[in-house]
Each structure stands twice: as structure tokens, then as C-alpha cells.
Design a protein around this motif. Sequence first.
Motif, PDB file in Angstrom:
ATOM      1  N   TYR A   1       0.814  -1.215   0.000  1.00 27.55           N
ATOM      2  CA  TYR A   1       0.000   0.000   0.000  1.00 27.55           C
ATOM      3  C   TYR A   1       0.851   1.270   0.000  1.00 27.55           C
TER       4      TYR A   1
ATOM      5  N   ARG B   1       2.360   1.652  -3.437  1.00 27.67           N
ATOM      6  CA  ARG B   1       1.306   1.860  -4.425  1.00 27.67           C
ATOM      7  C   ARG B   1       0.715   3.271  -4.379  1.00 27.67           C
ATOM      8  N   THR B   2       0.545   3.804  -3.178  1.00 25.38           N
ATOM      9  CA  THR B   2      -0.296   5.004  -3.047  1.00 25.38           C
ATOM     10  C   THR B   2       0.354   6.209  -2.373  1.00 25.38           C
TER      11      THR B   2
ATOM     12  N   GLN C   1       3.916   5.912  -5.861  1.00 22.45           N
ATOM     13  CA  GLN C   1       4.908   5.090  -6.564  1.00 22.45           C
ATOM     14  C   GLN C   1       6.226   5.833  -6.805  1.00 22.45           C
TER      15      GLN C   1
ATOM     16  N   ASN D   1      -7.895   8.435  -5.182  1.00 25.16           N
ATOM     17  CA  ASN D   1      -6.949   9.549  -5.342  1.00 25.16           C
ATOM     18  C   ASN D   1      -7.232  10.257  -6.675  1.00 25.16           C
TER      19      ASN D   1
ATOM     20  N   ALA E   1      -4.346   7.047  -9.414  1.00 25.22           N
ATOM     21  CA  ALA E   1      -3.224   7.363  -8.524  1.00 25.22           C
ATOM     22  C   ALA E   1      -3.280   6.575  -7.221  1.00 25.22           C
ATOM     23  N   ALA E   2      -4.343   5.774  -7.028  1.00 26.99           N
ATOM     24  CA  ALA E   2      -4.376   4.851  -5.902  1.00 26.99           C
ATOM     25  C   ALA E   2      -4.046   3.440  -6.380  1.00 26.99           C
ATOM     26  N   ALA E   3      -3.874   3.288  -7.699  1.00 20.78           N
ATOM     27  CA  ALA E   3      -3.729   1.941  -8.295  1.00 20.78           C
ATOM     28  C   ALA E   3      -4.654   0.992  -7.549  1.00 20.78           C
TER      29      ALA E   3
ATOM     30  N   ARG F   1      -4.702  -3.548   0.933  1.00 18.56           N
ATOM     31  CA  ARG F   1      -5.250  -2.678   1.970  1.00 18.56           C
ATOM     32  C   ARG F   1      -6.773  -2.557   1.847  1.00 18.56           C
TER      33      ARG F   1
END
Lengths: 210, 441
Positions: free
Chosen positions: A123, A126-127, A134, B131, B230-232, B294
Motif C-alpha cells: 500500500y 502503491r499510493t 509510486q 486519489n 493514482a491509488a492503483a 489494503r
Amino acid sequence: MSRSKAPWAFMALAIVVGLVMVGNEVPAQDAPGPYGLGFPATEEEIRAWDIDVSPNGEGLPPGRGTVKQGAAVYAAKCAACHGATGTEGPKDRLVGGQDTLATDQPVKTIGSFWPYATTLYDYIYRTMPYTAPQSLTPEEVYSIVAWLLFQNGIVVEDAVMDATTLPAVRMPNRDGFVSDPRPDVERRERGHSLIPGIPSRGLALWLEHR
Amino acid sequence: MDPASTIGHQEFDRQRDPQHHRTLGSDAGDDRDSRNASPEQGLNRRTFVARGLSFVGLAAVQGLAPAWAAGKPRIPDDPTRVPGSPPSAYGQRSTFEDASRLVSPSHSLTPLQALHGIITPSALHFERHHNGVPLIDPARHRLVIHGLVERPTLFTLDELMRFPSVSRTAFIECSGNSGGEWREPKGKTAQETHGLTSTSEWTGVSLATLLREAGAKPEAAWMLAEGSDAAAMTRSIPLASVLDEALVCYAQNGEALRPEQGYPLRLLLPGWEGNTCIKWLRRLKLGTTPFMTREETSRYTDLMPDGTARRFTFVMEAKSVITSPSGGQQITPGFVEIRGLAWSGRGRVTRVEVSTDGGRTWKLAGLQEPILPKCHTRFRFPWRWDGQETILQSRCIDEMGYRQPAREALITVRGVNSYYHYNAIQSWKLLPSGEVRNVQV
């Protein structure tokens, strides 16, 4: 001779093609899939997006990070939103909250709620940071994870996080999750069948039943 | 009936939205003029149907449309005596219409109380993103399928559109819809209490078709779906449970997906939590176990009173809400058509019952065709309000025989800390003044 054979050959081909079409399959052309669409993904193309990390550690990159390094990276890149010690906010509280889940005011944090330490790596890379997802290096992510686990009392101060040590960390709430028991409030009306749960069967079974 | 009762709409618009309040308040004089000029007033005077709920008053709209309030298009006294506007390349709604999403930083809510039928206009479909809405060039967008497949495959959008296409009208509901209602009657309007659900006609390609194309291996049991935002954004999906219905969609209500809805590609898992319908879909990875991201551990798990949390609670259980009269609206005595929406993530809605006496008695509501599985269903119940204080409620039953629970029954089992999956019966209290309020009984 060849003139008399040609129509037969054509008809046979037409029948074969027809059967294939009826079977909802289209002959492969450029790719081996039934419709011949899409193109092979190279390992390099997949690697660019294959960023997920599983509880068994699959997907964790090389690299390592310490609690001490993590304190510095956290202060620079995380504290503005999550507070100096991970408890102040304004965004999600990351630290503390143990033994509150069954109370009237549960505090869900990494330490009190998250079941897998590997999810932290996944997480955060990724965010985060929220304005530049990233962008962190593996060393930065491992060290932030180490610091957050230390702050939550889960690892010791000289812990080093890497692809081997992180999956081995056991989170306090690891066994705090249960599967979906619904319907749990209102039961069926008379004359109706029971509501099936979500089957856990695999793809093989599904394919057999098609 | 007093024609002035149409003022009610303007009043509740002000209550509902402080920003509108300021706008409207600044030109109250104009409002009054336009109300007098309303060509519909004569009609309304002749009918016994209470007008307050059936149309948005001209007055309220004028204040919200500064473009023409500033004098740009002139409203003709008689539209049959002047030529109208020419055709346009992409249509817009009437400048008199103002139904809007209620926007917050992470989501926006559909104005259910202002809509008709079952389809949510694409521009009013609720939003929830983690995001922001990414800007994606469809020509550069790719979907990759990898993991436990024979042939790791990349698809362009053009190629995806060449596969046999499937359309499906279905609701998408955020599992956090009505989450504010667990502890108290928090939302003032149906938009605030239930606005994280919307219905569209979705078009795309069957997920099963794509997995066959990539040669899914029989041992694959879970699929990680990942977005290109942007949160993939990621969720793990148990394959066997979704393959019959899952779609990879490129269209919504006949045109390309809206950016907020995943343009150019999204997953649709009918009846399941909205967050599993990954938007801006770029990657599907097959594996044998859940990936435990998550969004299925720390989030989208439901905390119970004993401190355990339920995970992978995918299905959105049956739910309904009266959209009119509903919180923040103002009604007058006489005929009132009670209208609302019902839906179930387990299939079709078979019955909706309405109570006009706080749950003492229940009567069958009429269901509008089509009644589609895992789709909003419109219900109606004709009623005459005598002006006395009372409570309106609806509850639905789905084809599995599941009945939408009373609030007390729901919180007895789940407590008030689970945040997600609140589907209790909604209560709207009618005050003698005609005001409608959110209450919990």
C-alpha cells in the motif's frame, strides 16, 4: 481431377469453420486465444505494473530498511499528513489503538487492525505519498514499514525489514477476521430457497459446469 | 390548493445546500417574479395533485442558473411565436434543471430525490475514488491479463471492443452507502443518506471471454483487479463467484464510460460492493489465494461488536428508500404518490412494502417494469396525506426471500461500528408543517 475435388474441399472447410463458429469459438489468427485478439505481454511489460505484494512475500523487491532510516523518511514524507508519531493526523491514524476494537470507540490502525505486514509494503509503495504515489524507493518503503511496525510495538528498534523478514512479521490482529456469514439479520421467507453463500470452488469447477 | 405552496421546493433547496442558499438568497426578488410567470401554474391549480414534489420550481432554478439570470437567453413570452434553437452536437439539459451531485473531496452523491425511473443520468452517477479521476488516453490504455494464465496477454481498447459485446443494466452501490446512519440519523436528504448508489446500462465484454482468451489455468481461484488511477486501486475477486456475470465495460448508458466511472475501462460485478468494480482497469492477475491488499483488510471489512471484522463481504443486500417524500422536502396535504427505489445484490426485487404509520401496518407498493436482477427497481404507492404527523417507511424483499431489516434488528446483530453495509429500513418523519425529516425508529 483436381477440379472435381475442389468443391468437396471447400465444403469440408466450410463445415469445419461452421462447427467452430457454432461452438462459439473463432479460429486463432494472430494469437493463440479463441478469438485471436490481444498480443503477448512481455515479461518487461508485466514487470512495470506487477507491483502487488502477497502475504507470503511474493512481489517484494530486493532492498532493506531500518527503523532508524524509517524515522527520517517518515518525518520527511509522511508526518505532514499522519502526524509526528503516527497518531496526530490529520489523515489516518497509523499507530496505537490496540485493545479498542471491541469497544464503543474502536481505533483502527496498522497496529490494532491490519492483519498482514506485507500489505504495508504494497500500500505504501502503491499510493504514498498521496501527492506522489509510486515515487518511493524500495529502501524508503522498507524503512517506513520498519518504523511504523516499531512505533506499534510489533518489531524491535534494531529490526531490519526486507523480502525475508517482512512476511515473517506476525501482526497482532492476524486472526481478527472472519468470513462473510450473511444473511445474518433477516432470514428467508417461507417457500423460498436458502440463500447460497459465495462458493470457494476454483476456476476448474466453474469451467466444468459451463 | 394554494399555488404559493410551490415555494416549498425553493425552501428545501436552500436547507439542503448552504451554497445554493446563498445564491438563491441574493436574488429572491427575481425568484418571485419568475414564479408568477410560470406557465405551469394554471395547470397545477386545476389538478388536485400536489405540485410541490412533481417538478422543480422555476423559481429555485433561476437562482442557480446565473447564465440566463444575467440575461443571456431571453425567455419568450410565447415559445410558439419565435424560432427555437438550432440542433447541437452534444445535448445539454434544460437550463431550468439543476439536480446535482453533492460533492466532497473523496466522493459525490447522486440526487436520488430529484430523479425518475431507474437509470441514473451518467453525469449524476455517484463517484467514489481513492486519489482523484485520472486522465487517460484511450489509445494508450492497455489491459494486461497475467499470473496463472497460459498466455499473458495485452489488450488495446480497440481489441476489447472487437469481442462479442454484452449489455447489462445494473446498480452499483458503494458499500459505505448510508454508513453515516449506523449511529444516528445523520443525512438530511435521500441524497445524503442513500446517494452512493446509481444504475446504468453497462456494455463491455464478458470477463470469462477474456480469461479464456488468455488461457486461464484451472488452478486459478482469485483475481487481482487493479486500476490505473493514482491509488492503483486493487481488490481480490474470487473467480468462480463472478464469472457468470462479470463484465469488463467500456460503455455506460450508450456512450463511452464517464471519466469518473472508469474511462476507458472498468470492471462490473453486478450486485457486489462498488469498490470491487475496479475503475480505470489496467491489470488482472490470476492467483490461487487472495492478495490481501489494503482495500480488503484495513478497508472494506466490517467491524463487529466482538472486535472481529468480516472480510470479503461482497454482496450488497436488499435495500430500499423512499425518494419522495424524503428528507428536506416539503409536502402539502392531499394526494401524494410515494415513490422510491429498491434493489438487491442477490437478484430481483420481488416485493416492496410501504408503511405510512411508522411500521404498524405495511401495504404492497406497485413495481415499475422492468424489474431486473441486481438493478434499481422503481416502486410507487398512492397515498393521501391528512396533514397529521406520521412516519413513512419502505422495505423490500428479494427473490432469495431476504427481507430488508429494521434498524433495531440490524444493529442488534452488527452493532454500530461496522461502517459498511447499512441496509436498514429508512424512516422519514412528516411534520404537520409538511416538512420531511430523517429519523430512526
